[in-house]
Design an enzyme around this catalytic site. Structure first.
Site, mmCIF file in Angstrom:
data_model
loop_
_atom_site.group_PDB
_atom_site.id
_atom_site.type_symbol
_atom_site.label_atom_id
_atom_site.label_comp_id
_atom_site.label_asym_id
_atom_site.label_seq_id
_atom_site.Cartn_x
_atom_site.Cartn_y
_atom_site.Cartn_z
ATOM 1 N N HIS A 1 0.195 -0.513 -10.539
ATOM 2 C CA HIS A 1 -0.678 0.015 -9.484
ATOM 3 C C HIS A 1 -1.214 1.364 -9.969
ATOM 4 O O HIS A 1 -1.141 2.381 -9.279
ATOM 5 C CB HIS A 1 0.073 0.139 -8.157
ATOM 6 N N HIS B 1 -8.560 -7.854 -13.596
ATOM 7 C CA HIS B 1 -7.271 -7.783 -12.924
ATOM 8 C C HIS B 1 -6.769 -9.159 -12.500
ATOM 9 O O HIS B 1 -5.573 -9.432 -12.539
ATOM 10 C CB HIS B 1 -7.385 -6.876 -11.695
ATOM 11 N N ASP C 1 6.003 -10.513 -4.268
ATOM 12 C CA ASP C 1 5.990 -11.480 -5.364
ATOM 13 C C ASP C 1 7.349 -12.133 -5.554
ATOM 14 O O ASP C 1 7.446 -13.310 -5.911
ATOM 15 C CB ASP C 1 5.570 -10.792 -6.673
ATOM 16 N N GLN D 1 -4.980 0.548 -0.594
ATOM 17 C CA GLN D 1 -4.359 -0.042 0.583
ATOM 18 C C GLN D 1 -3.379 0.938 1.227
ATOM 19 O O GLN D 1 -2.914 1.886 0.601
ATOM 20 C CB GLN D 1 -3.614 -1.318 0.202
#
Length: 768
Positions: free
Chosen positions: A99, A53, A121, A244
Site C-alpha cells: 500500500h 496494479h 485476503d 480509502q
C-alpha cells in the site's frame, strides 16, 4: 442487447482515454474487443482492470518462471492468498501486499487500509488470521516529512491491527535516501484453517446469487488501482481522496461473519473487494469459474446518494466482500450478516451466457464478451538493459574508501552502526503494536530472528519473517534476489523452524525504463534460484511498480515473506545470549567482502561495490546443520549475520534484551589476515552466531553437513562488556554505550520533529 451511454456521461475522447491511463493501442484493443465505442462505465472498468496494479501486464511473463509447487502447497498463486499444509489436517494461509502510494499521500489511512486489505485476503480463504507482519522503507529520519510518514504509518498499522485483535509480531524496517520520495508499506497476514474449510474465489452454479456483504459502498478509493500504477509526483498530494478510509471495528465484524458464513456451507465462493473494488472481484471470480455474471448497480448498498455505476464499480470502500451464495440460501446469508450488524444484498447472479454484464436497473451500462475483460488484458515484454552507472558502482574498489580518523577505535564504528536506524532497535515502532493478543505469540518483535506462534491443539509452531536488502538488489539484482530469500530462510531457521514457502511483494520503479525492467527480471530470477535451492515455493504475492518520485526510483525491493514450521515447541530458539560461560560458535566464515554494506552507506555515504556472494548450496547446508543441532538440544541461542556484519550481530546478541544484558569475550584471530573493516562489518552471507554448551557436538554436526564452524568466544556477565580480539589487537566496550546507541537511536530521531514543522512540510507536499 448492448451497453449504451448513460445520460450525463462524458463523451469518449482521446483526452479522456489518456486520463484513464490507457495507451492508444490499449484503447484500440478495447474497441476491437467490444466491436464498438465503449461507454464511460466500460472505460472506467478497463482502466482499473488493465492497470499495472490489477493486470500485472509488465510482470506476469517473468513471474511464470518462479517455482510454485510442492507436496505441501494446497493453493498457489492466483487466489486471494496462498495456502500450505502443516499436517494434522491444518493449513496456513498467508499473503503480502503493498500500500505504497496511498501511504505516501495519507500515511495513517494508507497503512491502516493496507492492513485491512491483507487481513481480508486471508480470511476469505476460510482462515482465521493469527498474525500480522510488515515491511517498511523510509527515507532519512533527518527529514521532517519522513518522520511524519513514519509516525503516521506506524500508528495506522498499530491502530488497525490492535482494534482487530490480531497481533503484529514481526517485520523489517529500513531507512535510506532512496526511499525519500516514495516510502514502501508492505503488509503481510498469516492465518490458520482446517484443510477441509479451504474456500476459493471461483464463481460457480448457474443461477446462484451474487451478494455484496459487509460495509456499504461510498466514493472513497475510486481509481485507487490506477493511482497505484502511476509514478508519484508532487501533485499527487491532491489525490488524497483516492485513499480509502478504514474501519477496523467493521472489519472485525466482517471477519467473524465471513468465517461463520463459510462454516455454514451456504456460499460457493467469496472474494475481497480490494483494488478496483466490485469490478475486479466480480470479473475475476467469473473468469476463474469460466461463467458469465450480471451485476445490477442499483442493488448495491450505498452510503452516499446519487452514485453512478462508474463510481459504484470502481469504489474501493473498505470492509466489503463479494459472495456467490447457493441459490435459495439468500435469507440464511442475510441472517448471518445481520447477526454481526452487517448488510448482505443480492446484486446479481451467475449466468450461463458467456458475458460480463453490468446493468443499472433496465439499462445495460457495460458488457464484455466472455472472460476477455480479464484474459485479453495486454502483456508487455519491455527492453531490459543494465544501467552503466550500476556496472561502474559495482566495479568500484570499496576497500580503497579511506577510513575516518575516528575508526582507529573500532568500537566507535560499532556504536555508530548501532545508531543507524536500519540496524537500531525498532522497539519504538513495535511497542505501538499489540504483539501478544490471542496468546499464541512465543517470540514477538525483537525476541528472535523471526516471530514464532504456537499452533493451538498441537506441539507445533509457525515461524514468520519478512526481509529484503534493497541496496543489494540495486547493485546486483540477481544476487540481491537470492539473498532476500536466503536471509529470510536463515531467519526462520534461527528460531528452530524449517522454511516451507514464501510470499513476495515486488517493489520496483517504472518498468518501461530498460534499467528498471532489468532489475525486476533479474531479481525475480534470483528469487527463483533461491526458492528452488531451498525448497521454498512461491504461493502468491503482489507486484508494485512505478515506485518513483521526482527524486527517482526506489531501490528495487523484492520483499520476501517467509513461513516455516517448528516441529516441536522444545526447538524454539531465541536470539539473545542466554547464560554466562556458554560457548559462542560461528557457522560460516567471514570474508573480505565489504561492498553494498551498511557500514559503507552509514559511515561513509558510499553505495558501491558488489554485494556479498550467495552460495545457495551452502545456505541449504547451513540451515540443515543448524536445525539438526537445534533438534538435538545443543543450541541455546542463534542469530544470523546480516546488516552491519559480525560485530553488530555479536552486539545484538549481547544487548538486544535490555532486561538480560550479557557480555562476551570473542577471538577472531583465525581471520586476522582479513581487512579489519571487512572482518567486523562486512556482510558475508551464510553465517550464524550461536551459543551452546555442547561445542564438540555442534562442530561435528556442522562438519557432517560441510558447513565451516569454529568456536569464537564465551558469553560473559554484563559487567564484562564486549571484547573482540584480533591477533594482538584488543577491542573493548562496556555495554551501556552500545545499548544506548542501539535502543535510543530511533526514539531520539522521532523526538526531533515539532508538529508545526511537519504540518507545514506536509502541506507543501514536497520532501524537505
Amino acid at each position: 442487447m448492448t451497453a449504451v451511454p448513460r445520460p450525463g456521461d462524458p463523451a469518449i475522447t482521446p483526452a479522456l482515454v489518456a486520463e484513464h491511463g490507457l495507451t492508444p493501442d490499449e484503447y484500440d484493443r478495447l474497441v476491437n474487443m467490444l466491436g464498438r465505442t465503449p461507454t464511460f462505465t466500460e472505460l472506467g472498468i478497463v482502466s482499473a482492470l488493465w492497470s499495472e496494479h490489477c493486470s500485472y501486464k509488465h510482470s506476469r511473463p517473468v513471474l511464470r518462471s518462479l517455482p510454485t509447487k510442492a507436496p505441501w502447497v494446497l493453493q498457489g498463486p492466483g487466489e486471494n492468498a496462498g495456502v500450505i499444509s502443516i499436517g494434522d489436517g491444518l493449513a496456513v494461509a498467508f499473503k503480502i501486499e503493498s500500500h505504497n502510494h496511498p501511504s505516501a499521500v495519507e500515511p495513517y489511512q494508507g497503512a491502516a487500509t493496507g492492513v485491512g486489505g491483507i487481513l481480508r485476503d486471508v480470511f476469505t480463504m476460510g482462515a482465521r488470521p493469527i498474525a500480522m507482519l510488515n515491511s517498511l522503507r523510509f527515507g532519512s529520519l533527518d527529514t521532517p516529512r519522513v518522520r511524519y510518514l513514519v509516525g503516521g504509518v506506524v500508528k495506522g498499522i498499530g491502530d488497525y491491527g490492535n482494534c482487530m485483535g490480531v497481533p503484529t509480531v514481526a517485520g523489517d524496517v529500513m531507512f535510506d535516501p532512496a526511499y525519500e520520495g516514495n516510502p514502501l508499506v508492505n503488509a503481510m497476514c498469516v492465518g490458520i484453517l482446517c484443510e477441509d474449510d479451504l474456500i476459493l474465489a471461483k464463481a460457480e452454479g448457474i443461477g446462484n446469487p451474487i451478494m455484496a456483504v459487509g460495509a456499504r459502498t461510498g466514493r472513497d478509493g475510486i481509481h485507487g488501482a490506477s493511482f497505484a500504477s502511476e509514478d508519484l509526483s508532487h501533485e499527487n498530494d491532491a489525490k488524497r481522496p483516492r485513499v480509502q478510509v478504514g474501519d477496523p471495528f467493521t472489519e472485525k465484524l466482517l471477519l467473524e461473519a465471513t468465517l461463520e458464513l463459510i462454516a455454514s456451507g451456504d456460499c460457493v465462493a467469496i472474494q475481497d473487494m480490494g483494488a478496483a473494488g466490485l469490478t475486479s472481484s466480480s470479473a475475476e471470480m467469473a473468469e476463474r469459474g469460466d461463467v458469465g455474471v450480471v451485476i445490477d448497480t442499483t442493488k448495491v448498498p450505498q452510503r452516499e446518494t446519487g452514485m453512478t455505476p462508474y463510481e459504484i464499480l470502481l469504489s474501493e470502500s473498505q470492509e466489503r466482500m463479494l459472495v456467490v451464495a447457493k441459490k435459495g440460501k439468500e435469507d440464511t446469508v442475510r441472517a448471518i450478516l445481520a447477526k454481526w450488524d452487517l448488510t448482505a444484498e443480492v446484486i446479481g447472479e451467475v449466468i450461463a451466457e458467456p458475458v460480463y454484464r453490468v446493468v443499472e436497473g433496465d439499462r445495460i451500462v457495460a458488457e464484455f464478451p466472455g472472460n476477455r475483460l480479464v484474459t485479453d488484458c495486454p502483456q508487455y515484454h519491455p527492453e531490459a538493459r543494465e544501467s552503466e552507472l550500476i556496472i561502474a558502482l559495482r566495479a568500484r574498489d570499496v576497500h580503497a574508501v579511506p577510513a575516518r580518523a575516528e575508526e582507529r577505535d573500532a568500537m566507535w564504528t560499532l556504536r555508530r552502526l548501532l545508531e543507524s536506524p536500519t540496524i537500531a532497535s525498532k522497539r519504538w515502532i513495535h511497542r505501538q503494536y499489540d504483539s501478544t493478543v490471542r496468546t499464541n505469540t512465543v517470540i514477538g518483535p525483537g525476541g528472535g530472528d523471526a516471530a514464532v506462534l504456537r499452533v493451538r491443539g498441537t506441539n507445533k509452531a509457525l515461524a514468520v519473517k519478512t526481509d529484503c536488502n534493497g541496496r543489494y538488489v540495486y547493485l546486483d539484482p540477481r544476487i540481491g534476489g537470492r539473498i532476500a530469500v536466503a536471509e529470510a530462510a536463515r531467519n526462520v531457521a534461527c528460531v528452530g523452524a524449517r522454511p516451507l514457502a514464501i510470499t513476495n511483494c515486488l517493489n520496483f520503479g517504472n518498468p518501461k525504463r530498460p534499467e528498471i525492467f532489468f532489475q525486476f527480471r533479474e531479481a525475480v530470477h534470483g528469487m527463483g534460484d533461491a526458492c528452488r535451492a531451498l525448497d521454498t515455493p512461491v504461493t502468491g504475492g503482489n507486484v508494485s511498480l512505478y515506485n518513483e518520485s521526482p527524486l527517482g526510483a526506489v531501490y528495487p525491493t523484492p520483499t520476501i515473506g517467509m513461513v516455516g514450521l517448528v516441529s516441536d515447541l522444545a526447538h524454539i530458539t531465541r536470539m539473545r545470549f542466554a547464560d554466562a560461560d556458554d560457548a559462542i560458535v560461528l557457522l560460516g566464515v567471514p570474508t573480505d567482502e565489504l561492498g553494498a554494506s551498511e557500514y559503507l552507506s552509514w559511515i561513509h555515504g558510499v553505495v558501491a561495490g558488489a554485494p556479498p556472494a550467495c552460495d545457495l548450496a551452502g545456505e541449504r547446508a547451513l540451515i540443515d546443520a543448524l536445525l539438526e543441532a537445534i533438534a538435538a538440544g545443543h543450541v541455546k541461542s542463534a542469530h544470523d549475520c546480516s546488516e552491519g556484519g559480525l560485530a553488530v550481530a555479536l552486539a545484538e546478541c549481547a544487548m538486544g534484551d535490555l532486561d538480560a544484558l550479557r557480555g562476551a569475550d570473542v577471538d577472531l584471530s583465525a581471520w586476522k589476515s582479513l581487512p579489519e573493516r571487512a572482518l567486523l562489518f562486512g556482510e558475508a552471507q551464510g553465517r550464524v552466531v550461536l551459543t551452546t554448551t555442547a561445542v564438540d557436538a555442534v562442530l561435528a554436526i556442522a562438519a557432517a553437513h560441510g558447513v565451516p564452524a569454529q568456536r569464537i568466544g564465551t558469553v560473559r556477565d554484563a559487567a564484562d562488556g564486549l571484547t573482540i580480539r584480533i591477533g594482538d589487537r584488543r577491542l573493548h566496550s562496556t555495554l551501556a554505550p552500545l545499548a544506548d546507541a542501539y535502543h535510543e537511536a530511533i526514539p531520539r530521531a522521532m523526538r526531533r520533529a515539532p508538529a508545526e514543522a511537519v504540518t507545514a512540510d506536509v502541506a507543501a507536499g514536497v520532501a524537505d
